[in-house]
Design an enzyme around this catalytic site. Structure first.
Site, PDB file in Angstrom:
ATOM      1  N   ASN A  86      55.392  32.721  32.026  1.00 53.57           N
ATOM      2  CA  ASN A  86      54.420  31.834  32.558  1.00 53.57           C
ATOM      3  C   ASN A  86      55.050  32.134  34.328  1.00 53.57           C
ATOM      4  O   ASN A  86      56.053  31.820  34.678  1.00 53.57           O
ATOM      5  CB  ASN A  86      55.110  30.535  32.235  1.00 53.57           C
TER       6      ASN A  86
ATOM      7  N   LYS B  36      53.566  30.645  36.845  1.00 57.43           N
ATOM      8  CA  LYS B  36      53.282  29.385  37.341  1.00 57.43           C
ATOM      9  C   LYS B  36      52.560  29.886  38.853  1.00 57.43           C
ATOM     10  O   LYS B  36      51.722  30.415  38.910  1.00 57.43           O
ATOM     11  CB  LYS B  36      54.739  28.842  37.831  1.00 57.43           C
TER      12      LYS B  36
ATOM     13  N   HIS C  33      51.689  21.995  29.850  1.00 57.10           N
ATOM     14  CA  HIS C  33      53.133  22.168  30.473  1.00 57.10           C
ATOM     15  C   HIS C  33      53.668  21.191  31.178  1.00 57.10           C
ATOM     16  O   HIS C  33      52.943  20.163  31.625  1.00 57.10           O
ATOM     17  CB  HIS C  33      52.910  23.581  31.665  1.00 57.10           C
TER      18      HIS C  33
ATOM     19  N   GLU D 146      55.128  20.823  33.890  1.00 59.14           N
ATOM     20  CA  GLU D 146      54.774  20.442  35.459  1.00 59.14           C
ATOM     21  C   GLU D 146      53.280  19.841  35.374  1.00 59.14           C
ATOM     22  O   GLU D 146      52.825  18.976  36.490  1.00 59.14           O
ATOM     23  CB  GLU D 146      54.705  21.643  36.054  1.00 59.14           C
TER      24      GLU D 146
ATOM     25  N   GLU E  35      59.947  22.647  25.594  1.00 59.89           N
ATOM     26  CA  GLU E  35      60.508  23.151  26.797  1.00 59.89           C
ATOM     27  C   GLU E  35      61.074  21.849  27.434  1.00 59.89           C
ATOM     28  O   GLU E  35      60.352  20.873  27.880  1.00 59.89           O
ATOM     29  CB  GLU E  35      59.507  23.554  27.902  1.00 59.89           C
TER      30      GLU E  35
ATOM     31  N   GLY F 159      63.746  25.556  35.108  1.00 60.05           N
ATOM     32  CA  GLY F 159      64.035  25.822  36.529  1.00 60.05           C
ATOM     33  C   GLY F 159      65.136  25.583  37.202  1.00 60.05           C
ATOM     34  O   GLY F 159      65.306  25.299  38.135  1.00 60.05           O
TER      35      GLY F 159
ATOM     36  N   SER G 260      64.929  28.097  31.536  1.00 62.02           N
ATOM     37  CA  SER G 260      65.856  28.840  32.135  1.00 62.02           C
ATOM     38  C   SER G 260      66.380  29.885  30.991  1.00 62.02           C
ATOM     39  O   SER G 260      67.491  30.052  30.879  1.00 62.02           O
ATOM     40  CB  SER G 260      67.138  28.098  32.335  1.00 62.02           C
TER      41      SER G 260
HETATM   42  P1  13P Z   1      62.057  28.475  33.802  1.00 61.56           P
HETATM   43  O1  13P Z   1      62.131  29.679  32.953  1.00 61.56           O
HETATM   44  O2  13P Z   1      61.810  29.034  35.326  1.00 61.56           O
HETATM   45  O3  13P Z   1      62.897  27.521  33.612  1.00 61.56           O
HETATM   46  O4  13P Z   1      60.518  28.036  33.395  1.00 61.56           O
HETATM   47  C1  13P Z   1      60.397  27.646  32.130  1.00 61.56           C
HETATM   48  C2  13P Z   1      58.819  27.430  32.031  1.00 61.56           C
HETATM   49  O5  13P Z   1      58.439  26.447  32.666  1.00 61.56           O
HETATM   50  C3  13P Z   1      57.950  28.121  31.149  1.00 61.56           C
HETATM   51  O6  13P Z   1      56.887  27.554  30.777  1.00 61.56           O
END
Ligand code: 13P
Length: 253
Positions: free
Chosen positions: A9, A11, A97, A99, A169, A175, A215
């Site tokens: 992803n 983002k 997601h 976010e 997640e 992150g 992560s």
């Molecule tokens: P990170 O791997 O940067 O923690 O992000 C995970 C994520 O949100 C994948 O959709």
């Protein structure tokens, strides 16, 4: 036997040039990896999807969108439909997601409409679920994940949900570098699989892939995917580096 699935992803990252470079590097680096051993996908920003899809060319890597709107067409300024994504060659879409839930404010109800619209329109939804840090601290993980899975899949028949991938997640792991331990991931994944067995049937629950995200990195990927119910990874930051992403894919094989 569930085939592992590793997805990146991206983002709101990359630009015109770097998105194509990244796609090309992943495509050429994964050319030795047999399609039958692992499913692979990338989720670039909308505007780079056509050039990324072209750069992925004949590779075994599918493309997906990070979001979309559930209506088919019409006066929805700024939105992108399932048929538009199909039209340019997308296979997958992310739904819910963290976010989008916690930054943009998407509700379970909206996410459910998106999952249903994706399936009806022929895209494969990846439904993302996961608890906040405060919810984990308050021992509400199971309750939150159960609610998000139930509401996200509400009203969908067993036949329809065979198109779905779930991604667990935990928000506190995204992150932050604070990866869930393999045991924490396994507990949540087992919970989701048991819930799917209860909502549908055991056979279907055994077939649905449940990915872990938060992560995930080359050095923890193998250990996470060694867990019985962890069927792959949804990778954020580490998917922006072709070598790291390819190392994670190889850990799945
Ligand atoms: P990170 O791997 O940067 O923690 O992000 C995970 C994520 O949100 C994948 O959709």
């Amino acid at each position: 036997m569930r085939k592992p699935f590793v997805a990146g992803n991206w983002k709101m990252n990359t630009d015109n040039h770097s998105s194509v470079n990244l796609a090309q590097s992943i495509a050429s680096g994964s050319s030795e990896i047999a399609e039958k051993s692992v499913s692979m996908a990338v989720f670039p920003p909308f505007v780079y999807l056509p050039s990324v899809i072209k750069a992925l060319n004949v590779s075994n890597i599918a493309a997906g969108a990070q979001d979309f709107y559930f209506e088919q067409n019409g006066a929805f300024t700024g939105e992108i439909s399932v048929s538009m994504l199909k039209d340019i060659g997308c296979t997958f879409v992310l739904c819910g997601h963290s976010e989008r839930r916690h930054v943009i404010g998407e509700t379970d109800e909206l996410i459910n409409k998106k999952v249903a619209a994706a399936i009806s329109g022929g895209l494969l939804p990846v439904l993302c679920v996961g608890e906040l840090l405060d919810e984990r601290k308050a021992s509400q993980t199971n309750e939150v994940v159960t609610r998000q899975v139930k509401n996200g899949l509400a009203g969908l028949s067993a036949e329809k949900i065979s198109a779905v991938t779930i991604a667990y997640e935990p928000v506190w792991a995204i992150g932050t570098g604070l990866t869930a331990t393999p045991q924490q991931a396994q507990e949540a994944h087992e919970l989701v699989r048991k819930l799917l067995a209860k909502m549908y049937d055991a056979r279907l629950a055994e077939e649905i892939r449940i990915l872990y995200g938060g992560s995930a990195k080359p050095d923890n990927a193998a250990e996470l995917m060694a867990q019985q119910d962890v069927d792959g990874l949804l990778v954020g930051g580490a998917s922006l580096n072709a070598d790291d992403f390819l190392a994670i894919i190889r850990a799945a094989v």
